[in-house]
Design a protein around this motif. Sequence first.
Motif, PDB file in Angstrom:
ATOM      1  N   LEU A 252       1.012  -1.231   0.008  1.00  0.00           N
ATOM      2  CA  LEU A 252      -0.054  -0.138  -0.096  1.00  0.00           C
ATOM      3  C   LEU A 252       0.713   1.028  -0.057  1.00  0.00           C
ATOM      4  N   ARG A 253       2.026   1.256   0.629  1.00  0.00           N
ATOM      5  CA  ARG A 253       2.732   2.460   0.909  1.00  0.00           C
ATOM      6  C   ARG A 253       3.478   2.549  -0.608  1.00  0.00           C
ATOM      7  N   ILE A 254       3.802   1.553  -1.189  1.00  0.00           N
ATOM      8  CA  ILE A 254       4.312   1.629  -2.761  1.00  0.00           C
ATOM      9  C   ILE A 254       3.217   2.233  -3.564  1.00  0.00           C
ATOM     10  N   LEU A 255       2.018   1.893  -3.515  1.00  0.00           N
ATOM     11  CA  LEU A 255       1.097   2.441  -4.398  1.00  0.00           C
ATOM     12  C   LEU A 255       0.784   3.777  -4.043  1.00  0.00           C
ATOM     13  N   CYS A 256       0.677   4.106  -2.749  1.00  0.00           N
ATOM     14  CA  CYS A 256       0.536   5.621  -2.155  1.00  0.00           C
ATOM     15  C   CYS A 256       1.686   6.475  -2.688  1.00  0.00           C
ATOM     16  N   ASP A 257       2.857   6.012  -2.665  1.00  0.00           N
ATOM     17  CA  ASP A 257       4.019   6.571  -3.065  1.00  0.00           C
ATOM     18  C   ASP A 257       4.182   7.010  -4.560  1.00  0.00           C
ATOM     19  N   LEU A 258       3.798   6.005  -5.371  1.00  0.00           N
ATOM     20  CA  LEU A 258       3.978   6.292  -6.497  1.00  0.00           C
ATOM     21  C   LEU A 258       2.706   6.584  -7.586  1.00  0.00           C
ATOM     22  N   THR A 259       1.462   6.801  -6.971  1.00  0.00           N
ATOM     23  CA  THR A 259       0.325   7.561  -7.591  1.00  0.00           C
ATOM     24  C   THR A 259      -0.020   8.541  -6.818  1.00  0.00           C
ATOM     25  N   ASP A 260      -1.339   9.206  -7.058  1.00  0.00           N
ATOM     26  CA  ASP A 260      -1.754  10.200  -6.448  1.00  0.00           C
ATOM     27  C   ASP A 260      -3.152   9.529  -5.225  1.00  0.00           C
ATOM     28  N   LEU A 261      -2.920   8.232  -5.020  1.00  0.00           N
ATOM     29  CA  LEU A 261      -4.228   7.632  -4.395  1.00  0.00           C
ATOM     30  C   LEU A 261      -3.998   7.797  -2.800  1.00  0.00           C
ATOM     31  N   ASP A 262      -4.802   7.977  -2.203  1.00  0.00           N
ATOM     32  CA  ASP A 262      -4.703   7.774  -0.732  1.00  0.00           C
ATOM     33  C   ASP A 262      -4.966   6.382  -0.008  1.00  0.00           C
ATOM     34  N   ARG A 263      -4.589   6.171   1.065  1.00  0.00           N
ATOM     35  CA  ARG A 263      -4.420   4.693   1.362  1.00  0.00           C
ATOM     36  C   ARG A 263      -5.838   3.723   1.089  1.00  0.00           C
ATOM     37  N   GLN A 264      -6.801   4.044   1.397  1.00  0.00           N
ATOM     38  CA  GLN A 264      -8.234   3.522   0.908  1.00  0.00           C
ATOM     39  C   GLN A 264      -8.292   3.201  -0.374  1.00  0.00           C
ATOM     40  N   ALA A 265      -7.920   4.172  -1.249  1.00  0.00           N
ATOM     41  CA  ALA A 265      -8.105   3.885  -2.598  1.00  0.00           C
ATOM     42  C   ALA A 265      -7.083   3.137  -3.114  1.00  0.00           C
ATOM     43  N   ALA A 266      -5.745   2.944  -2.534  1.00  0.00           N
ATOM     44  CA  ALA A 266      -4.670   2.209  -2.842  1.00  0.00           C
ATOM     45  C   ALA A 266      -5.087   0.709  -2.483  1.00  0.00           C
ATOM     46  N   SER A 267      -5.835   0.513  -1.311  1.00  0.00           N
ATOM     47  CA  SER A 267      -6.466  -0.747  -0.753  1.00  0.00           C
ATOM     48  C   SER A 267      -7.478  -1.191  -1.938  1.00  0.00           C
ATOM     49  N   ASP A 268      -8.423  -0.532  -2.397  1.00  0.00           N
ATOM     50  CA  ASP A 268      -9.234  -0.893  -3.139  1.00  0.00           C
ATOM     51  C   ASP A 268      -8.531  -1.368  -4.436  1.00  0.00           C
ATOM     52  N   LEU A 269      -7.532  -0.515  -4.979  1.00  0.00           N
ATOM     53  CA  LEU A 269      -6.912  -1.029  -6.371  1.00  0.00           C
ATOM     54  C   LEU A 269      -6.191  -2.182  -5.982  1.00  0.00           C
ATOM     55  N   LEU A 270      -5.381  -2.309  -4.951  1.00  0.00           N
ATOM     56  CA  LEU A 270      -4.936  -3.638  -4.642  1.00  0.00           C
ATOM     57  C   LEU A 270      -5.454  -4.908  -4.657  1.00  0.00           C
ATOM     58  N   ASP A 271      -6.752  -4.577  -4.232  1.00  0.00           N
ATOM     59  CA  ASP A 271      -7.785  -5.911  -4.095  1.00  0.00           C
ATOM     60  C   ASP A 271      -8.277  -6.044  -5.631  1.00  0.00           C
ATOM     61  N   ARG A 272      -8.416  -5.203  -6.244  1.00  0.00           N
ATOM     62  CA  ARG A 272      -8.878  -5.192  -7.793  1.00  0.00           C
ATOM     63  C   ARG A 272      -7.811  -5.843  -8.502  1.00  0.00           C
ATOM     64  N   LYS A 278       2.703  -4.623  -9.002  1.00  0.00           N
ATOM     65  CA  LYS A 278       2.863  -4.072 -10.303  1.00  0.00           C
ATOM     66  C   LYS A 278       1.496  -3.990 -11.389  1.00  0.00           C
ATOM     67  N   LEU A 279       0.603  -4.987 -11.258  1.00  0.00           N
ATOM     68  CA  LEU A 279      -0.471  -4.901 -12.113  1.00  0.00           C
ATOM     69  C   LEU A 279      -1.277  -3.682 -11.683  1.00  0.00           C
ATOM     70  N   ALA A 280      -1.493  -3.466 -10.222  1.00  0.00           N
ATOM     71  CA  ALA A 280      -2.198  -2.163  -9.971  1.00  0.00           C
ATOM     72  C   ALA A 280      -1.519  -1.156 -10.380  1.00  0.00           C
ATOM     73  N   LEU A 281      -0.382  -1.072 -10.608  1.00  0.00           N
ATOM     74  CA  LEU A 281       0.246   0.156 -10.907  1.00  0.00           C
ATOM     75  C   LEU A 281      -0.085   0.505 -12.405  1.00  0.00           C
ATOM     76  N   ILE A 282       0.215  -0.589 -13.338  1.00  0.00           N
ATOM     77  CA  ILE A 282      -0.098  -0.431 -14.719  1.00  0.00           C
ATOM     78  C   ILE A 282      -1.569  -0.052 -14.810  1.00  0.00           C
ATOM     79  N   MET A 283      -2.648  -0.650 -14.264  1.00  0.00           N
ATOM     80  CA  MET A 283      -3.896  -0.459 -14.036  1.00  0.00           C
ATOM     81  C   MET A 283      -4.222   0.837 -13.955  1.00  0.00           C
TER      82      MET A 283
END
Length: 314
Positions: A252-272, A278-283
Amino acid sequence: MTANSPLANPADPADRGHLLTEQANPRSAQLDRLSALELVDLFNQEDQLTLAAIAGARQGLAAAIDTATEALRQGGRLFYVGAGTSGRLGVLDAAECPPTFCTPPDLVQGIIAGGAGALVKSSEGLEDVAEDGAAAIADRNVQAHDVVVGITAGGTTPYVQGAIAAANRRGATTVFMACVPADQVPTEAAIDIRLLVGPELLAGSTRLKAGTATKMALNILSTGTMVQLGKVYGNRMVDVAVTNTKLRDRALRILCDLTDLDRQAASDLLDRSNQQVKLALIMHLGHLNAEAARDRLAQHQGKLRQALEARVSG
């Protein structure tokens, strides 16, 4: 390696005193007279030599990274073979690859003389049988597209020598990692890595500087290979296996740091993305659904940077 080769059979213990790893270190001649602080200072001074040893082996390490990368890219595997401390370090490095880089357990494998029991209980006698090392290579059906790294501080370990010889016969690429000069113990491996740290403070105890330098070299080899395979973006482990709370937090910290997402949005993206960073980031960065993101990554051999740059240039 011929049957009469000095490396084909256990060396006479009386003949090993010339090896760099067996020599007495003059700087520690009064080791038993030192205070605790003096001991710490002396160890710290000696450990500086491990950095120089790694620098001296830079060409061999780079060659091993390039070779292992190409082998794994072509469907091969990376094996570490050793006995005692060397074997344990190889098993440790191999065991860390699946959680760090989400690799299948059989991609990087550690082989230790004596098997799993030798990880927790000393089994030095088992390192003296070259045939056992050869058998371990046969048991894992090592092939020409595999890479076998023999790890032996003193260079003479029959188990490792037997494994290297067997891997050579099978056409695999072999790497020799030792802490003695090539003129003391030559090798028939394709890549020769010498970590010359000098005599140990406790004469012959290669779990000290030799072990430290070996761990450093294995860190470089495995991490460098995984970087080349696209399992890292910048300096982030974007293929981390999200298997516990700590690793999910890291993801989640990687996703938040490399995107504009907050932690909840990053969590939702990670689940999807089915817990695939890596897949979450390219999505997210490529504005793609999961299927299209997988296709994009596949087109670029799983390398996130290239996949993103291709999107921009396209």
